[in-house]
Write an enzyme that holds these catalytic residues in place. Structure first.
Site, PDB file in Angstrom:
ATOM      1  N   GLU A 125       0.827  -1.209   0.000  1.00  0.00           N
ATOM      2  CA  GLU A 125       0.000   0.000   0.000  1.00  0.00           C
ATOM      3  C   GLU A 125       0.859   1.256   0.000  1.00  0.00           C
ATOM      4  O   GLU A 125       0.568   2.228  -0.717  1.00  0.00           O
ATOM      5  CB  GLU A 125      -0.927  -0.010   1.223  1.00  0.00           C
ATOM      6  CG  GLU A 125      -1.887  -1.195   1.257  1.00  0.00           C
ATOM      7  CD  GLU A 125      -1.335  -2.404   1.994  1.00  0.00           C
ATOM      8  OE1 GLU A 125      -2.141  -3.188   2.519  1.00  0.00           O
ATOM      9  OE2 GLU A 125      -0.083  -2.573   2.036  1.00  0.00           O
TER      10      GLU A 125
ATOM     11  N   CYS B  87      -2.404  -3.905   7.010  1.00  0.00           N
ATOM     12  CA  CYS B  87      -2.040  -4.166   8.397  1.00  0.00           C
ATOM     13  C   CYS B  87      -2.480  -3.025   9.302  1.00  0.00           C
ATOM     14  O   CYS B  87      -2.595  -1.873   8.876  1.00  0.00           O
ATOM     15  CB  CYS B  87      -0.539  -4.412   8.526  1.00  0.00           C
ATOM     16  SG  CYS B  87       0.482  -3.009   8.062  1.00  0.00           S
TER      17      CYS B  87
ATOM     18  N   CYS C 205      -0.552   0.131   7.597  1.00  0.00           N
ATOM     19  CA  CYS C 205      -0.926   0.562   6.249  1.00  0.00           C
ATOM     20  C   CYS C 205      -2.338   1.127   6.199  1.00  0.00           C
ATOM     21  O   CYS C 205      -2.636   1.987   5.361  1.00  0.00           O
ATOM     22  CB  CYS C 205      -0.801  -0.614   5.282  1.00  0.00           C
ATOM     23  SG  CYS C 205       0.910  -1.127   5.003  1.00  0.00           S
TER      24      CYS C 205
ATOM     25  N   THR D 101      15.457 -43.376  -6.095  1.00  0.00           N
ATOM     26  CA  THR D 101      16.022 -42.029  -5.937  1.00  0.00           C
ATOM     27  C   THR D 101      17.540 -42.018  -6.035  1.00  0.00           C
ATOM     28  O   THR D 101      18.138 -40.952  -6.141  1.00  0.00           O
ATOM     29  CB  THR D 101      15.610 -41.428  -4.577  1.00  0.00           C
ATOM     30  OG1 THR D 101      16.124 -42.249  -3.527  1.00  0.00           O
ATOM     31  CG2 THR D 101      14.100 -41.344  -4.472  1.00  0.00           C
TER      32      THR D 101
ATOM     33  N   ASP E 290      26.663 -35.732   1.215  1.00  0.00           N
ATOM     34  CA  ASP E 290      26.616 -34.961  -0.029  1.00  0.00           C
ATOM     35  C   ASP E 290      27.313 -33.616   0.054  1.00  0.00           C
ATOM     36  O   ASP E 290      27.550 -32.984  -0.972  1.00  0.00           O
ATOM     37  CB  ASP E 290      25.161 -34.754  -0.449  1.00  0.00           C
ATOM     38  CG  ASP E 290      24.440 -36.064  -0.720  1.00  0.00           C
ATOM     39  OD1 ASP E 290      25.121 -37.077  -0.951  1.00  0.00           O
ATOM     40  OD2 ASP E 290      23.192 -36.067  -0.695  1.00  0.00           O
TER      41      ASP E 290
ATOM     42  N   LEU F   9      22.809 -26.265  -0.387  1.00  0.00           N
ATOM     43  CA  LEU F   9      21.396 -25.996  -0.124  1.00  0.00           C
ATOM     44  C   LEU F   9      21.068 -24.521  -0.333  1.00  0.00           C
ATOM     45  O   LEU F   9      20.374 -23.892   0.470  1.00  0.00           O
ATOM     46  CB  LEU F   9      21.022 -26.435   1.297  1.00  0.00           C
ATOM     47  CG  LEU F   9      21.099 -27.950   1.562  1.00  0.00           C
ATOM     48  CD1 LEU F   9      20.771 -28.255   3.015  1.00  0.00           C
ATOM     49  CD2 LEU F   9      20.181 -28.718   0.627  1.00  0.00           C
TER      50      LEU F   9
ATOM     51  N   GLU G  78      14.562 -31.269   1.746  1.00  0.00           N
ATOM     52  CA  GLU G  78      15.327 -32.105   0.820  1.00  0.00           C
ATOM     53  C   GLU G  78      16.173 -33.029   1.684  1.00  0.00           C
ATOM     54  O   GLU G  78      17.195 -32.611   2.231  1.00  0.00           O
ATOM     55  CB  GLU G  78      16.197 -31.256  -0.104  1.00  0.00           C
ATOM     56  CG  GLU G  78      15.380 -30.365  -1.044  1.00  0.00           C
ATOM     57  CD  GLU G  78      16.214 -29.724  -2.139  1.00  0.00           C
ATOM     58  OE1 GLU G  78      17.304 -30.262  -2.438  1.00  0.00           O
ATOM     59  OE2 GLU G  78      15.777 -28.706  -2.690  1.00  0.00           O
TER      60      GLU G  78
ATOM     61  N   GLY H 295      16.981 -37.513   2.894  1.00  0.00           N
ATOM     62  CA  GLY H 295      17.018 -38.899   2.461  1.00  0.00           C
ATOM     63  C   GLY H 295      15.731 -39.635   2.778  1.00  0.00           C
ATOM     64  O   GLY H 295      14.809 -39.094   3.402  1.00  0.00           O
TER      65      GLY H 295
END
Length: 378
Positions: free
Chosen positions: A56, A82, A91, A172, A211, A215, A308, A310
């Protein structure tokens, strides 16, 4: 020339909100269009980064920069303005003080600090208020865009999205652990879009050690990187792990007993900048209670939690009933025996499936040669 329908202007506000998809976390993605009685747009904008102006205020500023008078105009906004002093001012007060005559909104804000109070403040200031019915397509679109914010405000937990990539036969990774790459570059790039919209990415210590993932979001223009949450019951996260990236938080979740027992590791991780999230032990062992973790993450203003991990951790989240949405990328290949999607127990009957085993199709979208499936809890 007749004025455009109000819904057209709200749809334009929705398009503005969608431009803020990667920007506003943990605040909701909101768009605002201010138009006069003839439907001419006087100003428009969307919410900026946290601590910056809301939609706004951006629309009011845009109108002022164009030299447009907004007195008596209508503000079309995708979420209730808000009504509280937070990182920015309310706002609803800004709209009323600017002389806005009417506010048309897609959704009421479920935030307890707002929750109708913005509309009440506007009406008290003489501003007419109109709210779409919740079943309206634009109301549903605004809700969908902010599904994590809505969940956190209503249920004090984030929206949990579990992402997996698999072959047609549910593999996978090969038995030797090789999984790069089952799906196409297009699917992997699409996955980064889902990372970018999330407040945080959750994984397990097994994935971190095996791994060494970053990320992070790559290949997408985003002003922020999602935070990282690691389930690490023994505080084995290396202090030099690639996931420590400047400008984002890393949360390590462990039980109080583990933190006390591994105090040296705890001190090292804290010195590296990690935040230790202490949660109680699960009812069945020394691992952190997954259900207790989600409210803690909501306290950290995590709206959408992108998982994400196993097959073991993924299955544990599923069986605990903590996953709201499955994001599956399916490659048109057959890999034979290997690591499964989930390490789930064998069921004894198809006639009495547990709740965690029941899902509904939400969408199916081709992504390059692969298929992206989105499912939600039944």
């Amino acid at each position: 020339m007749p004025a455009p329908p109000a819904h057209d202007l709200l749809a334009q506000a929705q398009q503005l909100a969608e431009q803020a998809l990667y920007l506003t976390n943990p605040n909701p993605r909101v768009g605002c269009v201010i138009a006069n009685a003839q439907g001419r747009i006087l100003g428009q904008g969307h919410t900026q980064r946290v601590g910056g102006p809301h939609a706004e205020v951006m629309a009011l500023r845009d109108a002022a920069e164009r030299g447009n008078d907004v007195r008596g105009a209508t503000a079309y906004v995708t979420l209730e303005p808000c009504a509280h002093q937070g990182r920015t001012g309310p706002c609803c007060v800004a709209l009323a003080q600017a002389g806005i005559g009417k506010v048309v909104a897609s959704l009421q804000d479920p935030n307890p600090k707002v929750a109708g109070q913005g509309f009440a403040s506007l009406r008290a200031a003489g501003v007419e208020v109109s709210l779409l019915p919740p079943e309206h397509a634009l109301a549903r679109a605004a809700h969908e865009l902010n599904i994590g914010f809505m969940q956190r405000m209503q249920y004090r937990k984030p929206w949990v999205r579990l992402k997996m990539a698999t072959s047609l036969d549910g593999t996978t990774a090969l038995h030797n652990g090789q999984s790069q790459w089952i799906t196409s570059p297009e699917a992997r790039q699409d996955g980064h879009h889902w990372r970018a919209r999330a407040c945080a990415i959750l994984t397990g210590i097994g994935t971190v050690l095996a791994d060494k993932p970053q990320l992070n979001v790559r290949g997408i223009d985003t002003p922020r990187q999602p935070h990282v949450v690691v389930l690490d019951s023994q505080l084995r996260t290396p202090a030099d792990a690639p996931l420590f990236i400047a400008g984002r938080a890393v949360y390590i979740s462990a039980t109080g007993q583990s933190i006390a027992k591994n105090s040296a590791a705890a001190s090292t991780l804290q010195a590296r900048g990690a935040h230790l999230l202490e949660v109680p032990s699960s009812p069945h062992g020394q691992h952190p209670d997954l259900a207790a973790l989600l409210p803690r993450l909501a306290q950290q203003e995590i709206n959408e939690l992108h998982v994400e991990a196993g097959p073991t951790l993924s299955a544990a989240l599923l069986q605990a009933g903590l996953v709201d949405e499955l994001l599956l990328y399916v490659a048109p290949t057959l890999l034979g025996p290997g690591r499964p999607l989930f390490e789930l127990p064998a069921l004894q009957s198809l006639s009495a499936l547990p709740d965690w085993a029941r899902w509904q199709w939400h969408s199916a979208t081709p992504i390059g040669p692969d298929l992206r499936l989105l499912l939600r809890r039944a």
